[in-house]
Design a protein around this motif. Structure first.
Motif, PDB file in Angstrom:
ATOM      1  N   SER A  40       0.809  -1.218   0.000  1.00 41.45           N
ATOM      2  CA  SER A  40       0.000   0.000   0.000  1.00 41.45           C
ATOM      3  C   SER A  40       0.840   1.264   0.000  1.00 41.45           C
ATOM      4  O   SER A  40       0.334   2.344  -0.289  1.00 41.45           O
ATOM      5  N   SER A  41       2.150   1.169   0.330  1.00 42.38           N
ATOM      6  CA  SER A  41       3.002   2.349   0.430  1.00 42.38           C
ATOM      7  C   SER A  41       3.784   2.632  -0.844  1.00 42.38           C
ATOM      8  O   SER A  41       4.606   3.541  -0.857  1.00 42.38           O
ATOM      9  N   SER A  42       3.606   1.895  -1.924  1.00 48.35           N
ATOM     10  CA  SER A  42       4.372   2.094  -3.148  1.00 48.35           C
ATOM     11  C   SER A  42       3.420   2.131  -4.343  1.00 48.35           C
ATOM     12  O   SER A  42       2.373   1.482  -4.345  1.00 48.35           O
ATOM     13  N   VAL A  43       3.819   2.923  -5.334  1.00 44.69           N
ATOM     14  CA  VAL A  43       3.025   3.030  -6.557  1.00 44.69           C
ATOM     15  C   VAL A  43       3.276   1.831  -7.466  1.00 44.69           C
ATOM     16  O   VAL A  43       2.350   1.262  -8.048  1.00 44.69           O
ATOM     17  N   TYR A  44       4.520   1.447  -7.623  1.00 39.96           N
ATOM     18  CA  TYR A  44       4.913   0.328  -8.483  1.00 39.96           C
ATOM     19  C   TYR A  44       5.193  -0.882  -7.598  1.00 39.96           C
ATOM     20  O   TYR A  44       5.969  -0.806  -6.641  1.00 39.96           O
ATOM     21  N   SER A  45       4.596  -1.998  -7.910  1.00 42.06           N
ATOM     22  CA  SER A  45       4.743  -3.203  -7.099  1.00 42.06           C
ATOM     23  C   SER A  45       6.000  -3.959  -7.520  1.00 42.06           C
ATOM     24  O   SER A  45       6.031  -4.616  -8.571  1.00 42.06           O
ATOM     25  N   ILE A  46       7.043  -3.861  -6.703  1.00 46.02           N
ATOM     26  CA  ILE A  46       8.267  -4.604  -6.972  1.00 46.02           C
ATOM     27  C   ILE A  46       8.022  -6.099  -6.796  1.00 46.02           C
ATOM     28  O   ILE A  46       8.587  -6.924  -7.524  1.00 46.02           O
ATOM     29  N   ARG A  47       7.179  -6.469  -5.841  1.00 45.16           N
ATOM     30  CA  ARG A  47       6.903  -7.890  -5.607  1.00 45.16           C
ATOM     31  C   ARG A  47       6.255  -8.534  -6.840  1.00 45.16           C
ATOM     32  O   ARG A  47       6.647  -9.623  -7.260  1.00 45.16           O
ATOM     33  N   LEU A  48       5.267  -7.849  -7.399  1.00 41.54           N
ATOM     34  CA  LEU A  48       4.608  -8.400  -8.575  1.00 41.54           C
ATOM     35  C   LEU A  48       5.565  -8.462  -9.767  1.00 41.54           C
ATOM     36  O   LEU A  48       5.557  -9.443 -10.529  1.00 41.54           O
ATOM     37  N   ALA A  49       6.390  -7.430  -9.913  1.00 44.31           N
ATOM     38  CA  ALA A  49       7.364  -7.439 -11.011  1.00 44.31           C
ATOM     39  C   ALA A  49       8.381  -8.560 -10.833  1.00 44.31           C
ATOM     40  O   ALA A  49       8.753  -9.242 -11.801  1.00 44.31           O
TER      41      ALA A  49
END
Length: 726
Positions: free
Chosen positions: A195-204
């Motif tokens: 919820s604290s990031s615009v781009y999801s590094i985990r999903l990427a």
């Protein structure tokens, strides 16, 4: 187009003048819609045609000039994309030299190696653009300290004794422990809540390995099916005429002596392949049923023996991996670290040699021998990697085992607190060990063998000779390295970079080994028959890498104190969370429907319909090709019947004809043979000769005079091929 010239000669009435023909041709070119670039004329003539097509006195509009420039730019970009698809033109001169000196079969190995290098570079670019660059640009917030877990491990401590005894930096580089806290391994990637990031590094990070596998699958599949339409059009038993290669193989643009020598070797290798295939075909046609039965029994015996060797090698790999992981506290931990890679390398070194020796006993054709040896080598290599993965899963993830820490945390948390890093280190060691083995074998085995054979003479050294460059073994090595890279995409995201460096160096090592230290096979084979099999082997390796990755991503609990998925029961759980956070209810319901069984049944029906249409279209194309080939046969037959009828209507030369030179009018009145002195393709067989003696006419069309064995000369010269042969 040539300039107009006047010909001072008398012409028959009704024949147009050259000026009229030239003007008609100019008018046709001016009104034609064919692009000037596609016309078969010189550049000066194309400029003239371009000026003729421009309206007189009218200036070209600005948007037309812009459109032409846009088309030029698009064409150049398309050509650049085609060069990129061919591998950026890398090693073109080296591949041309190898193909000319050793044949297209050995060249196909180096082309395959370049293709793997391109796949690794594309995978690295995809990972860097999806994960590394956003991670460096967005600078996600600090996730905070790692979880402080109190593990209930009876009789053991959380640290791994014996590891800290070795402070040698080289050893840490070889085992991967020097890069544990870098982006090379999974454990170094840490981000805050979603919820604290615009781009999801985990999903990427989760989708980048899947995207890399999908990209490699599409590229391999496209390369594999490239030659299938040609085989469908020409048929299974199609062979190019040998006369076409004799008279049209030479490149008259060659002006350099070295290029001429390479071209000579290339043509010689092509002839060797053609003659060997023809000899094999004749031998197969002459075999009796008893010989075929004996050959089948020998084939079964050899393959059963090879299967037993594969089972024994897989068992050895399983017990070596199990012993290495169960005895981590022994004083010989230094040797135990590389015990599984060593056993795998030993098995994969001895296996292809034994397989090649056993398969050669069957006396197969060169193409079949290469493909069969490669098939068994692939079974051995992929089975060994699969057994290695299973033994790691049994030890680290407690697959098939009961352990206290596995019941509490989902994995062996007592011995492997960050199990993703442990798996990544094992695959890193496998990749390093495979490359070191390639270097050592090239410079410590092949090179000394060549030096000894060249230095000494004798019966033993003549028997030993230089090592033969075995295409199946070398293809197996690079396919195994690529499979290891695909298996480590999730645990070691930058492993494609390492494998790209290894492949780049391997090309030059293998080229040096081939040109200086090895000898080519005495039985060359065709590249087109093995390229398809190379890609099939690569697809099997891709499947072997994708199955464990899918199981780990969807079912295995992540480590509690390292990596991106510390708070998730499985890495795939981040997808439903992001869907719930970022999509409206309508989008969530749509995705839920796409992932449900209600959507799978219509999808299955639609795919079945598409497959049915494709199969029907393929069968219709095959029937059309068969009809066209029969029509071609009929047309050739009709032409030859017309020639025979014409020759039968012409008067036979009488005994009063003088043997002296004939007048031009009499020579022009008689038809010429389409193929004087040679049998034309598709010429019909001999018909019943007319009564009475007959001699060869002036045109050489037909002769019914009996030969030395009582056969008419036309029957000996001409034979009409059957439909099956055409």
């Amino acid at each position: 187009m040539l300039p107009l010239r006047s010909v001072p000669s008398e012409r028959a009435p009704g024949v147009p003048e050259p000026e009229e023909l030239w003007e008609a041709e100019m008018e046709r070119l001016r009104c034609s819609g064919v692009p000037v670039r596609g016309l078969p004329y010189a550049m000066m003539d194309k400029r003239l045609i371009w000026q003729l097509r421009e309206p007189a006195g009218v200036q070209t509009l600005r948007w037309q000039r812009w459109q032409r420039r846009r088309q030029t730019v698009e064409r150049r970009l398309r050509e650049a994309a085609q060069r990129l698809a061919r591998g950026l033109g890398l090693w073109e001169a080296a591949l041309y030299e190898i193909g000319g000196l050793f044949g297209t079969g050995i060249r196909s190995y180096f082309t395959f190696l370049r293709f793997l290098l391109l796949l690794n570079l594309l995978s690295l670019l995809l990972t860097a653009s999806l994960v590394l660059l956003p991670l460096a640009w967005l600078r996600p917030p600090d996730p905070g300290p790692a979880l402080n877990l109190t593990l209930q491990c009876p009789g053991s401590c959380q640290s791994q004794p014996g590891v800290l005894r070795f402070h040698n930096q080289l050893w840490h580089v070889l085992t991967g422990r020097a890069f544990t806290n870098t982006y090379l391994f999974y454990g170094a990637y840490r981000v805050g809540p979603e919820s604290s990031s615009v781009y999801s590094i985990r999903l990427a990070y989760l989708l980048s390995p899947l995207a890399c596998l999908l990209l490699c699958f599409c590229g391999t599949l496209r390369r594999m099916v490239k030659g299938l339409p040609q085989k469908t059009m020409l048929g299974q038993g199609y062979q190019a005429p040998l006369s076409a290669k004799v008279f049209s193989s030479w490149d008259f643009c060659i002006r350099v002596q070295e290029a001429a020598i390479i071209k000579k070797h290339e043509i010689s290798n092509e002839f060797k392949v053609e003659l060997e295939e023809g000899r094999r075909f004749q031998l197969m046609q002459q075999q009796t049923r008893a010989q075929r039965a004996c050959h089948l029994l020998s084939y079964l015996r050899v393959n059963i023996l090879i299967g037993l060797l594969v089972v024994g090698a897989i068992s050895a790999i399983f017990w070596a991996t199990k012993y290495s992981q169960d005895n981590k506290e022994e004083s010989l931990f230094l040797l135990l670290q590389y015990l599984p890679p060593g056993v795998i390398a030993l098995v994969n070194f001895l296996g292809p040699l034994l397989f090649t020796f056993l398969v050669q006993l069957e006396n197969y054709p060169p193409n079949t021998e290469v493909n069969l040896t490669l098939m068994w080598c692939v079974v051995l290599k992929l089975a060994s990697l699969g057994m290695f993965s299973f033994s790691l899963g049994q030890t680290i993830l407690c697959i098939g085992r009961d352990k206290t820490s596995c019941e509490s945390y989902g994995y062996n948390a007592c011995d492997y607190q960050c199990w993703e890093n442990s798996v990544g280190e094992e695959l890193y060691k496998l990749s390093i060990f495979n490359f070191l083995l390639t270097v050592a074998f090239a410079f410590l085995v092949t090179l000394p063998r060549r030096l000894l054979v060249d230095q000494f003479s004798g019966r033993f050294w003549a028997w030993l000779e230089r090592e033969e460059f075995l295409v199946p073994k070398n293809v197996l090595d690079i396919v195994a390295g690529q499979t290891i890279t695909w298996m480590g995409l999730f645990y070691c995201p930058l492993l494609p970079l390492l494998n790209s460096v290894f492949l780049f160096l391997t090309f030059y090592i293998k080229k040096y080994t081939l040109l200086k230290n090895s000898r080519a096979s005495s039985r060359p084979f065709r590249a087109s028959s093995s390229t398809f099999f190379f890609q099939l082997v690569l697809l099997l390796g891709l499947l072997l890498a994708a199955v464990p990755l899918g199981y780990v991503v969807s079912s295995i609990h992540s480590s509690w104190d390292c990596g991106l998925f510390t708070n998730y029961s499985a890495p795939w759980q981040v997808v439903p969370e992001l869907v719930a956070l970022g999509l409206p209810p309508i989008g969530q319901r749509a995705l839920h429907y796409l992932g449900s069984h209600a959507f799978s049944f219509p999808l299955l029906i639609m795919l079945s319909l598409v497959l049915t249409v494709c199969i029907s279209q393929t069968q219709a194309n095959a029937r059309a090709i068969h009809r066209l080939r029969k029509q071609l046969v009929w047309q050739v037959q009709e032409k030859w019947h017309l020639v025979e009828d014409l020759s039968r209507l012409l008067p036979e030369p009488g005994p009063s004809d003088s043997p002296g030179p004939k007048s031009p009018a009499s020579q022009a009145s008689r038809p010429r043979s389409f193929c004087p002195g040679f049998p034309c393709p598709g010429s019909p067989g001999a018909r019943a000769p007319p009564p009475g003696p007959s001699v060869v006419d002036a045109a050489g069309l037909r002769s019914t005079c009996p030969g030395p064995h009582g056969t008419p000369a036309s029957a000996r010269r001409f034979r009409f091929p059957s439909v099956a042969e055409l």
